[in-house]
Design a protein around this motif. Sequence first.
Motif, PDB file in Angstrom:
ATOM      1  N   ARG A 126       0.818  -1.219   0.000  1.00 47.17           N
ATOM      2  CA  ARG A 126       0.000   0.000   0.000  1.00 47.17           C
ATOM      3  C   ARG A 126       0.850   1.267   0.000  1.00 47.17           C
ATOM      4  O   ARG A 126       0.458   2.271  -0.612  1.00 47.17           O
ATOM      5  N   GLU A 127       1.973   1.242   0.677  1.00 44.10           N
ATOM      6  CA  GLU A 127       2.824   2.432   0.681  1.00 44.10           C
ATOM      7  C   GLU A 127       3.374   2.703  -0.711  1.00 44.10           C
ATOM      8  O   GLU A 127       3.522   3.853  -1.125  1.00 44.10           O
ATOM      9  N   GLU A 128       3.688   1.652  -1.418  1.00 40.91           N
ATOM     10  CA  GLU A 128       4.155   1.804  -2.790  1.00 40.91           C
ATOM     11  C   GLU A 128       3.017   2.242  -3.714  1.00 40.91           C
ATOM     12  O   GLU A 128       3.208   3.011  -4.653  1.00 40.91           O
ATOM     13  N   ALA A 129       1.816   1.760  -3.409  1.00 39.04           N
ATOM     14  CA  ALA A 129       0.680   2.045  -4.286  1.00 39.04           C
ATOM     15  C   ALA A 129       0.115   3.445  -4.105  1.00 39.04           C
ATOM     16  O   ALA A 129      -0.444   4.020  -5.050  1.00 39.04           O
ATOM     17  N   LYS A 130       0.254   4.022  -2.923  1.00 38.77           N
ATOM     18  CA  LYS A 130      -0.441   5.280  -2.633  1.00 38.77           C
ATOM     19  C   LYS A 130      -0.058   6.415  -3.582  1.00 38.77           C
ATOM     20  O   LYS A 130      -0.946   7.110  -4.109  1.00 38.77           O
ATOM     21  N   PRO A 131       1.226   6.675  -3.855  1.00 38.82           N
ATOM     22  CA  PRO A 131       1.541   7.745  -4.816  1.00 38.82           C
ATOM     23  C   PRO A 131       1.059   7.452  -6.229  1.00 38.82           C
ATOM     24  O   PRO A 131       0.746   8.379  -6.987  1.00 38.82           O
ATOM     25  N   ILE A 132       0.957   6.165  -6.569  1.00 41.50           N
ATOM     26  CA  ILE A 132       0.451   5.815  -7.895  1.00 41.50           C
ATOM     27  C   ILE A 132      -1.040   6.130  -7.973  1.00 41.50           C
ATOM     28  O   ILE A 132      -1.540   6.638  -8.989  1.00 41.50           O
ATOM     29  N   TRP A 133      -1.748   5.836  -6.880  1.00 37.93           N
ATOM     30  CA  TRP A 133      -3.158   6.212  -6.821  1.00 37.93           C
ATOM     31  C   TRP A 133      -3.332   7.720  -6.960  1.00 37.93           C
ATOM     32  O   TRP A 133      -4.258   8.197  -7.626  1.00 37.93           O
TER      33      TRP A 133
END
Length: 579
Positions: free
Chosen positions: A519-526
Amino acid sequence: MILVAGLVVTIGACGGDGGASREAGPWMLEASLAEAGAGVQFCEEVTANVSAYMSQFEGQMPPSERHGGAVVVASIGDIPDGMNNHVSQDYTASQHQSFVNLMTLVKYDEDQNPEPYLAESWEVSDDASEITFHIRDDVYWHDGELTDAYDVAYTFKRAIDPETAFPNAAYWTHYEQGPDGVEVVDSFTVKFQMRPHADYIDPWRATTIMPEHLLGDVPSAELRQHPYGTVCPVGNGPFIFVEHREAASWTFQANPAFPADLGGRPYLDRYVYRVITERTTLLTELLTGGVDVFIRPFPDEVQAILDSDVVDLLRYPFRGYVLVGWNARRPQLADKRVRQALTRGTNRQEIVDALLQGYGTVANGSVPPFHWAYDPSIGRDAMSYDQDAARALLAAAGWVDRDGDGVRENAAGVRLAISIKYNHGNDMRQDIAEIMQAQLSQIGVEVTPMVVEWGTLLDQIGQTPRDFDGVVMGWIVEYKLDDTDLFHSDNISETYAWSGTQRPDIDRFLEELPLVVDREEAKPIWSEYQELLVDEQPYTFFFFDDRLDGINKRLRGVEMDARGEWLNIKDWWIPADQR
């Protein structure tokens, strides 16, 4: 008409459609089940089988003092497509399928952790490429057939078949969809192959298992019109279908064969869902005891509930938002600058304050506040209310008032005139359309609000030729947040592609996001993805609203939260002296 020995008639009461209000007594099968689908061969056969199987339970006494009585839940709309999860796209339908008449493999606890339901257990391979479900061996379809792994495999195969037109096809994007994608290991074990991805269990929380023995021979393209959905559904959940009166009511009866390990037969003898399209009547019915639950009263109706001595108000964060969807297939809406102008020319904060009265917040994207990727700053400035900016966007897109009549035209003289549709009985959506009509006229856009019956509206926006310009709708996201069905170019012809969005950069994000497990990796992509949506403006995102429900104080054991209103209906009960 079919008459089966052992059927008995119950006496109507409670708001005209509520059925028997009675003390707990021996379980008996509702007489009107025998009439469901009379004259339709499929229905005559299946209702006879349900009657024959369930008649063996007649005369059984309820196991506790909590058993007995009838509850009426009411809302403004019917249940489109009924219990047919193969094609259903309506929230209320999904709730009834998941918690009333049918079952999902798993359900979520209050912390959104999956727990067993129809599946008693499951395991995932170390590389997350395979998931195996072990199905309970004590769940019977209401006609007496065992629910098994073949039903699960059948449901999956139907969902991935394009001919079915399953509305939530993106659930299965990362599941293997070829002949090796699913394997029935034995009658109660089924195995699926998949690519490693985030939230792989969530589709099995949202997809109810359907009966292969009843629908397996039906061509996929014919499932939408099949009488199973709204005339004579046969489930395996805690309540048996008894009767559907179109645009009036649905009636269900407690299932005495529901497994004891899952709580056994529901406390209620009978559950009725009533359709009351006039909101004033619906509120009056709640306050006077004609209905027990009013689904989603509007904020301007809340005070009457708060002032009542017999009704409580439930309020909780939800997973939905209200939007005005723009059909970019229409020439006047094809330019994103026009869609941006429609948002910037609308004072959404003023409308939200007036309509929600503190029970919600302005939305600027598709990620709701409950989600870990929510960022309230995205779009807040870029899409803020600014009519001068809106006028500049329209002028840059070539829309100018060329004849001085107050409405802009393009170079060919076509007027910037659009309709905004909304469903009958939804006063709040009507208010949104009418306020937008007034506000957008100030920037040279001619808006015509149009009211349409709910089922018809779903067809108009979800099927070719997409007969709408703008539409006020509500959208409820799944816990596995995925906008692929809404905005991916490959799905341009699918049910939920209301906006007609086609952008390769958005496509790339929609393909990447589900594969990022951390999720930490995904958050900026979101966040990057949400910025693209702000630029595209497929919708004017209006608000995230709190869910409100009015409930009669006689009704006990009710739990409602972001998972839904019906999530524990089998545990609702009424004290004996209040039935």
